[in-house]
Design an enzyme around this catalytic site. Structure first.
Site, mmCIF file in Angstrom:
data_model
loop_
_atom_site.group_PDB
_atom_site.id
_atom_site.type_symbol
_atom_site.label_atom_id
_atom_site.label_comp_id
_atom_site.label_asym_id
_atom_site.label_seq_id
_atom_site.Cartn_x
_atom_site.Cartn_y
_atom_site.Cartn_z
ATOM 1 N N TYR A 1 14.233 9.109 6.770
ATOM 2 C CA TYR A 1 15.609 8.870 5.542
ATOM 3 C C TYR A 1 15.022 9.868 4.226
ATOM 4 C CZ TYR A 1 18.624 6.809 9.775
ATOM 5 O OH TYR A 1 19.546 6.199 10.575
ATOM 6 N N GLY A 2 14.396 8.905 4.714
ATOM 7 C CA GLY A 2 13.628 9.042 3.042
ATOM 8 C C GLY A 2 14.170 10.751 1.918
ATOM 9 N N ASP B 1 15.549 1.043 12.141
ATOM 10 C CA ASP B 1 15.417 1.556 11.682
ATOM 11 C C ASP B 1 15.380 2.981 11.469
ATOM 12 O OD1 ASP B 1 13.060 2.662 9.098
ATOM 13 O OD2 ASP B 1 11.937 2.164 10.686
ATOM 14 N N SER B 2 14.887 3.581 10.309
ATOM 15 C CA SER B 2 14.946 5.417 10.335
ATOM 16 C C SER B 2 14.399 5.750 11.879
ATOM 17 C CB SER B 2 14.715 5.949 9.591
ATOM 18 O OG SER B 2 13.707 5.686 8.595
ATOM 19 N N CYS C 1 14.094 -1.048 6.950
ATOM 20 C CA CYS C 1 13.663 0.262 6.914
ATOM 21 C C CYS C 1 14.246 0.105 5.322
ATOM 22 C CB CYS C 1 14.959 1.339 7.238
ATOM 23 S SG CYS C 1 15.180 3.288 6.307
ATOM 24 N N ASN C 2 13.576 0.379 4.213
ATOM 25 C CA ASN C 2 13.479 -0.010 2.859
ATOM 26 C C ASN C 2 14.702 1.143 2.445
ATOM 27 O OD1 ASN C 2 11.197 -2.061 1.475
ATOM 28 N ND2 ASN C 2 10.294 -1.351 4.096
ATOM 29 N N GLU D 1 1.676 7.150 11.798
ATOM 30 C CA GLU D 1 2.831 8.115 13.102
ATOM 31 C C GLU D 1 2.065 8.560 14.118
ATOM 32 O OE1 GLU D 1 6.215 9.156 12.342
ATOM 33 O OE2 GLU D 1 7.737 7.749 12.104
ATOM 34 N N CYS E 1 7.559 -0.263 2.993
ATOM 35 C CA CYS E 1 7.962 0.035 3.689
ATOM 36 C C CYS E 1 7.076 0.082 5.379
ATOM 37 C CB CYS E 1 7.070 2.230 3.426
ATOM 38 S SG CYS E 1 7.394 3.436 5.340
ATOM 39 N N THR E 2 8.236 -0.136 6.132
ATOM 40 C CA THR E 2 7.743 -0.520 7.387
ATOM 41 C C THR E 2 6.528 -0.158 8.214
ATOM 42 O OG1 THR E 2 9.447 0.517 8.511
ATOM 43 C CG2 THR E 2 10.472 -1.850 7.960
ATOM 44 N N HIS E 3 5.835 1.686 7.987
ATOM 45 C CA HIS E 3 4.888 1.832 8.180
ATOM 46 C C HIS E 3 3.648 1.123 7.803
ATOM 47 C CE1 HIS E 3 7.273 4.279 10.161
ATOM 48 N NE2 HIS E 3 6.736 5.262 10.802
#
Length: 269
Positions: free
Chosen positions: A43-44, A11-12, A74-75, A154, A188-190
């Site tokens: 990365y977005g 992932d980023s 990572c989407n 985060e 998004c993985t978050h």
């Protein structure tokens, strides 16, 4: 290729740990090596060219571990550089997050109106629009870039009752709800960490986590290829490109508990 080789996940940053958690829940015997490119997160906000270069560097690092498959957790990376990875490594099974979540949403929607919340890069790529259309051409997709949500998660701000994330979530989701969506992809993985807040304010939505869908898709693929690990237990390695101590401190947000293994910092690229 050995069925007991590692699954490489990248992932980023650290959001991809929600994918790792999904894999461990479904496939506890698998060996996993994870890389979070925390030196270049997010990365977005990067160009397509730069994202693609980072992704190729990430995969090159993971391939040191004789991986039997790679999961793009990572989407943004999946929507931008998946085909490049497939072209460069034709013998490496490549799994992502976009198509599994899209397939699930396309099957579960009742009114063919699907919402997607993601980073701006993922939303602007229209990757979910194309993927959902390939499974359900009748579906209408409404994507919303949500740049404020990742830093909130985060920083541990994702609990019900916290007015800050609740306000931001409603700012992004109210316009989607007004369009009559009945299904929402957390692109998004978050974002799985915001599920409780979303359910509190939008109880009628079917919520699909791209992280959970990715883990389910990986299990299906490994089963079909007869590549599930037959060794009890599992070895897990965690690497980041910057600030390993911080990742260890907040990993419990994404994994549900602290990591049992040390996070190592490495230089990639």
């Amino acid at each position: 290729m050995d069925k007991n080789s590692y699954i490489g996940v990248f992932d980023s940053g650290i959001g991809g740990l929600t994918v790792v958690k999904g894999i461990l829940d479904l496939l506890p015997n698998e060996n996993i090596v994870y890389f979070g490119d925390t030196a270049h997160v997010p990365y977005g906000t990067r160009s397509r060219r730069q994202i693609t270069q980072y992704v190729l560097d990430d995969v090159r690092f993971l391939r040191q571990y004789d991986i039997k498959a790679v999961v793009i957790a990572c989407n943004t990376a999946d929507s931008t550089a998946r085909e490049t990875v497939i072209d460069k490594y034709p013998d490496l099974p490549v799994y992502g997050v976009v198509h599994p979540a899209s397939r699930k949403a396309a099957a579960l929607t009742k009114n063919n109106r699907i919402g997607v919340i993601a980073t701006k890069a993922t939303a602007n790529s229209r990757a979910y629009d194309r993927a959902i259309a390939s499974y359900n051409p009748r579906a209408q997709v409404f994507s919303e870039g949500c740049p404020l949500l990742v830093p909130l998660v985060e920083n541990g701000r994702f609990q019900k009752g916290d007015i800050v994330p609740e306000t931001v979530v409603q700012e992004y989701l109210d316009p989607l709800a007004a369009k009559g969506i009945d299904t929402l992809i957390l692109g998004c993985t978050h974002f799985p960490l915001l599920t409780d807040i979303i359910r509190e304010h939008y109880p009628d939505l079917t919520i699909i986590s791209s992280s959970g869908a990715a883990a389910e898709n990986l299990r299906e693929g490994l089963e079909e290829a007869d590549m599930l690990s037959d060794s009890p237990g599992g070895e897990h390695k965690y690497f980041v490109s910057d600030d390993a101590a911080l990742v260890e401190d907040i990993a419990h947000y994404f994994m549900g508990s602290a990591l049992n293994d040390r996070v190592q910092q490495v230089t990639v690229g």
